[in-house]
Write a protein that holds these residues in place. Structure first.
Motif, PDB file in Angstrom:
ATOM      1  N   THR A   1     -62.678 -28.697-100.426  1.00 20.47           N
ATOM      2  CA  THR A   1     -62.989 -27.738 -99.381  1.00 20.47           C
ATOM      3  C   THR A   1     -64.262 -28.182 -98.672  1.00 20.47           C
TER       4      THR A   1
ATOM      5  N   ASP B   1     -58.870 -28.026 -96.067  1.00 20.48           N
ATOM      6  CA  ASP B   1     -59.227 -28.899 -97.178  1.00 20.48           C
ATOM      7  C   ASP B   1     -58.680 -30.298 -96.916  1.00 20.48           C
TER       8      ASP B   1
ATOM      9  N   LEU C   1     -70.066 -24.660-100.634  1.00 19.24           N
ATOM     10  CA  LEU C   1     -68.932 -24.366 -99.764  1.00 19.24           C
ATOM     11  C   LEU C   1     -69.433 -23.858 -98.417  1.00 19.24           C
TER      12      LEU C   1
ATOM     13  N   SER D   1     -57.810 -31.418-103.968  1.00 16.82           N
ATOM     14  CA  SER D   1     -58.247 -31.080-102.620  1.00 16.82           C
ATOM     15  C   SER D   1     -59.720 -30.700-102.612  1.00 16.82           C
TER      16      SER D   1
END
Lengths: 462, 320
Positions: free
Chosen positions: B208, B198, B190, B206
Motif C-alpha cells: 500500500t 496497491d 500508510l 501487495s
C-alpha cells in the motif's frame, strides 16, 4: 431590507408580533441582518477514522460540500451533541449592532434535541460563530442516524423565526467511548447498524455479530465503507498474501480487502473496543499432536494406506469437497497451522467463518474441524484455485502419555470410550504390535486417542 | 562534501532465471558485488540464491526457506565470505522469524514470543558486522511498531526492544542504519487522504502506498532532533537504505518509477536532499541499495510484470 415596515406576518411563538427592536421608524434602518448556517465543527465527539486513511476532516459539515462528503460523527449514547456553528451573513446588518438569536432542532430517534444561542452583528461582519450544546442528550441506546437534518432558524432582533438552512451528518451512537482502537468507520457502521437499539454489552455483542453470520460465501462479504470493497477471508485461497494480513488495520488498508483469521479476530475485537468494550479478546488454537488442522469438508475414504495415525494420503484418500465458507469466500484455504478466535464472557466467536456464539471450544471443534495432518504439504487445485493439503492426514487424534496409575480402562473411560475400542482402533496398530495380550500400559508409554471413537479434543488453546 | 546534485540511473540486465526472481538484495561478498535473489522453486517453496551482478552465470543456491503457509519476507547480510539470513515463516495465526546465523545454524529467532506476528525483517545497515541486529514490524494489540533484536540472535530466544514512534500513522515498513554516533531510523507510514492503488510484487504480496519519515537515534536508541521527511510526502511502495561513513543513500519505488535521496548524518542532525521522481516505463518492485563509497551506491530493482527484468544501476552524487 426592512425600513420601518410592519413586523413579519408569521412569527415564531412569542417573538414575531413585537415591533422592530430598536431604532426610529420610517427614516432609520430597522434590523436587517440575515444569516445562514455555513459550518459545523463538532466537539466532544469521538472522531471517526476513515478506514486507515486518516481522520475525517473538521468542520464535519460545510456549506457547498456534497452531502456524501460531509463527515460522519460519533458520540457515545446519552451524550449531548456540541459544536461550533458558523453562520454566513446573507444580508448585512444595517444597525451598529444587531442581535440575532439562532436555534437548531433535530430528532434522533426518541430524543428531540435543540441548540440555541445568539450573536451580535455589525455592518461589516460577514460571519459569526457560536458554540452550542444540545439541551437534551442522545438516546440511551446504540444507533445510526443517516437522514436526520438539523433545521436551523434565525430570529433577528426578535422579529420572528425564519429558516437559516439545514445540516445533515451521519451520526453514529455507540455503547461507550472507544478504547484501545481507532474509531474506524467500517467498524462503526457495521456495529451501530446491526446493534441499533441495544444498550447493554451482551445484547450489543450478540446483535453486532449478526452481519458476520450472513456475510459468508462469495459476494456476501461485509463492505468497507471508504471504497465499498468487499472484505474477505483468504480471498485467494493458498495464494492469499502473507504480509499485512494479520490485523484489523490490514483488512481496512489493503486494496484487496482480504485477511487471515488473525485479521478477522482483531477486526471483531476492535469493533467491540470502539464501543468501549474491553472484555473481549482474541486467542489462538493449535493442533495438539499434529502440524496442521483440516477444516471441513473433506472425505476420508477407506482405512487409508499410510502408517497410523496419519493414515490417509491427501488428495487421494483424504478428498477435499465443498467446504465451510468464510467471510465473502466460498472455499477459502482449508488447512492451517492454527486458527484465531474471539472470546467474550466465556462464549466463543469465529468471525472468519461467521460462527458464534459457541459455548465451548469442543463444540467449535466438532462443528468445523475435519481432522489434522502432518507438515508434508503439497499444493492442489480445488474449485479453480490453489490450496494446500498434506500427504499425511488423519481424522483427528491426540497422543496420550500414560501417567502413574493409568490403565487402559481408566484412560478409555476418561476419554469417553472403551478399552477394547481404543486398542482395536487402526491408529493403535503399532501399540498392538509392540505389546502382548492382555494389553497393559505403563507410565510414560504413549497410546493414540482417536477422535472418531472418543470425546478427545484435538486442539488446544495457547 | 555536501552534494549538490544527485543522479539516478537504472538499466535492464539479463540474468539467468530472472523470470523466477521474486525479490532481490544487492550485497557484497568477499569484495564481489552480487545479487541475492529469492527464487520461486515451485510447490510453494522458495530458495535464496547468489548471482554476480554482472550476470552470466547460474544462480548459486545459498539456502532453501522453510515457510509452508506462504511467501517469506527476508533480509540477508554478508560479512566477508559468511552470510546471515532472516525470514518470515507466516502461518495462519502467527508469523515467527527464521534465522540463519553466519556459522550456518538455523533457528527460530524469537521463541519467547510464541504468538508473535513479525513482518518485514531487515538487518541493520551501515556500520555493522556479521552479527548485525535485526529489525522487524511487530503487532502489539491493535498497533504495529518497529522492533530491534540485537542480542542472542542464534539462541532461539532473542528478545526485542521497541523503537521510538515517529508520530501518528500506521507503520508498514522500517529499518535502522547504524553509524559512529548512533542510528537513523527510516519508516514508512500508510498514506492518509487519497491513496493510490496497491502494487503487487513478484511474490504476490501487495504494498500500500506510504510516506517515509526519518528519525535520528543515539546509541541508546533515544530520539535526537525532529522527525524529517526524506522525500517529502511522495508516496512510495517499497524502499531500501544503506550508509557509507556519514552518507546515507535511499531508493524508493513510486507510481511513476523510482525516487532517490541522500543524507549527511552528523552527531546531532541529518540533512536530506532528494531527487524528483525518475520515470520508468516498468513498474518496479524490490528496490535494493548498497553504498559503495561516499558518492556512489549500487542499486537494483525488479520489473513486476510478466517480462520480469532485473534493473541495475547507481545513485551518483556530484558536487557542483
Amino acid at each position: 431590507m426592512l425600513l420601518g415596515s410592519s413586523p413579519p406576518s408569521s412569527p415564531a411563538s412569542g417573538a414575531g408580533a413585537s415591533a422592530p427592536a430598536s431604532g426610529p421608524s420610517i427614516t432609520s434602518c430597522t434590523c436587517c441582518a440575515e444569516v445562514t448556517i455555513s459550518e459545523l465543527a463538532f466537539t466532544g465527539n469521538n472522531v471517526v477514522e476513515n478506514d486507515t486513511t486518516g481522520d475525517f476532516r473538521s468542520p464535519e459539515w460545510q456549506e457547498g460540500r456534497a452531502q456524501s462528503d460531509q463527515s460522519p460523527v460519533s458520540y457515545a449514547r446519552n451524550r449531548r451533541i456540541s459544536f461550533s456553528a458558523k453562520f454566513r451573513v446573507t444580508t448585512a446588518a444595517c444597525l451598529a449592532s444587531e442581535s440575532i438569536a439562532i436555534r437548531g432542532r433535530a430528532s434522533f430517534g426518541s430524543a428531540a434535541l435543540e441548540w440555541s444561542g445568539s450573536f451580535n452583528l455589525a455592518p461589516a461582519d460577514t460571519q459569526a460563530t457560536v458554540s452550542l450544546t444540545s439541551d437534551n442528550s442522545l438516546v440511551d441506546e446504540v444507533g445510526i442516524f443517516e437522514s436526520t437534518d438539523i433545521s436551523w432558524e434565525m430570529n433577528p432582533c426578535n422579529m420572528g423565526w425564519r429558516s437559516a438552512g439545514t445540516t445533515r451528518n451521519v451520526v453514529y451512537v455507540t455503547l461507550g467511548d472507544p478504547s484501545d482502537s481507532p474509531n474506524y468507520w467500517t467498524l462503526l457502521d457495521i456495529s451501530c447498524r446491526a446493534a441499533a437499539g441495544t444498550n447493554d454489552e451482551e445484547s450489543f455483542v450478540l446483535a453486532s455479530f449478526a452481519p458476520f453470520r450472513s456475510a459468508i460465501g462469495d459476494g456476501n462479504g461485509l463492505r468497507r465503507k471508504r471504497d465499498d470493497v468487499e472484505l474477505t477471508y483468504y480471498k485467494f485461497a493458498a495464494n492469499t498474501a502473507t504480509s499485512g494480513v494479520f490485523s484489523c488495520s490490514d483488512l481496512l488498508s489493503r486494496a484487496d480487502g482480504t485477511g487471515r483469521c488473525g485479521a478477522w479476530a482483531t477486526f471483531l475485537v476492535s469493533m467491540h473496543q470502539i464501543h468501549g468494550i474491553t472484555t473481549s479478546s482474541g486467542f489462538a488454537v493449535f493442533p495438539i499432536s499434529a502440524s496442521g488442522i483440516i477444516v471441513k469438508n473433506c472425505t476420508f475414504e477407506g482405512a487409508g494406506s499410510k502408517t497410523p495415525p496419519f493414515t490417509h494420503v491427501g488428495n487421494i484418500e483424504c478428498i477435499k469437497t465443498n467446504g465451510i465458507p468464510g467471510q465473502g469466500k466460498n472455499n477459502p484455504q482449508f488447512l492451517f497451522d492454527g486458527h484465531a478466535l474471539v472470546e467474550y464472557r466465556n462464549k466463543i466467536y469465529d468471525p472468519s467463518y461467521g460462527v458464534g456464539p459457541i459455548s465451548d471450544l469442543r463444540t467449535w471443534e466438532s462443528v468445523g474441524i475435519e481432522g489434522t495432518c502432518m507438515d508434508d504439504f503439497q499444493w492442489i487445485v480445488f474449485d479453480g484455485e490453489d490450496h494446500i493439503i498434506s500427504e499425511e492426514c488423519s481424522q483427528g487424534f491426540i497422543e496420550y502419555t500414560a501417567a502413574a496409575g493409568d490403565t487402559l480402562s481408566s484412560i478409555a473411560t476418561n476419554f469417553g470410550t472403551s478399552a477394547a475400542a481404543l486398542i482395536d482402533h487402526r491408529y493403535n496398530a503399532d501399540f498392538r504390535r509392540t505389546h502382548r495380550m492382555p494389553y497393559t500400559i505403563s507410565a510414560g508409554e504413549k497410546i493414540i486417542i482417536p477422535r472418531d471413537i472418543s470425546n478427545v479434543a484435538i486442539l488446544e488453546r495457547r | 562534501m555536501i552534494p549538490n546534485m544527485i543522479e539516478l540511473e537504472l538499466k535492464p540486465v539479463n540474468f539467468p532465471l530472472a523470470g523466477s526472481f521474486q525479490s532481490i538484495r544487492v550485497a557484497a561478498s568477499d569484495g564481489n558485488i552480487m545479487i541475492a535473489a529469492l527464487i520461486d522453486a515451485g510447490g510453494g517453496k522458495q530458495t535464496v540464491n547468489a548471482i554476480p551482478i554482472e550476470g552470466g552465470t547460474q544462480p548459486r543456491l545459498l539456502m532453501e526457506l522453510d515457510s509452508p503457509f506462504g511467501k517469506s519476507s527476508w533480509g540477508i547480510i554478508f560479512y566477508q565470505s559468511e552470510f546471515a539470513l532472516v525470514w518470515t515463516k507466516p502461518g495462519s495465526v502467527t508469523s515467527p522469524l527464521g534465522y540463519r546465523a553466519p556459522d550456518g545454524k538455523t533457528s527460530i529467532l524469537e521463541g519467547r514470543y510464541p504468538a508473535g506476528i513479525f513482518q518485514s525483517p531487515r538487518f541493520v545497515r551501515g556500520k555493522v558486522d556479521k552479527n548485525a541486529g535485526i529489525t522487524a514490524l511487530v503487532d502489539e494489540g491493535n498497533y504495529r511498531l518497529l522492533a530491534l533484536f540485537s542480542r542472542a540472535l542464534a539462541d532461539g530466544d532473542a528478545d526485542y526492544v521497541s523503537l521510538p514512534s515517529v508520530g501518528a500513522g500506521i507503520l508498514s515498513d522500517g529499518l535502522l542504519v547504524r553509524n559512529d554516533t548512533g542510528y537513523v531510523m527510516i519508516v514508512k507510514l500508510l498514506a492518509t487522504g487519497t491513496r493510490g492503488p496497491d502494487r503487487m510484487d513478484r511474490r504476490g504480496e501487495s504494498f500500500t502506498p506510504g510516506v517515509l519519515r526519518s528519525m535520528q537515534l543515539n546509541k541508546k536508541l533515544e530520539p535526537i532532533g525532529d522527525v524529517l521527511a526524506p522525500i517529502g510526502d511522495t508516496h512510495v511502495f517499497e524502499f531500501d537504505v544503506d550508509q557509507y561513513e556519514e552518507r546515507i543513500f535511499l531508493l524508493g519505488t513510486t507510481d511513476k518509477g523510482s525516487i532517490a535521496a541522500t543524507a549527511t548524518v552528523t552527531e546531532f542532525a541529518q540533512y536530506w536532499i532528494s531527487t524528483l521522481e525518475i520515470k520508468t516505463p516498468q513498474k518496479l518492485v524490490s528496490p535494493s541499495v548498497m553504498a559503495i563509497d561516499k558518492s556512489t551506491a549500487q542499486i537494483a530493482a525488479i520489473e513486476s510484470d510478466q517480462a520480469s527484468q532485473v534493473m541495475i544501476g547507481r545513485i551518483l552524487l556530484q558536487d557542483m
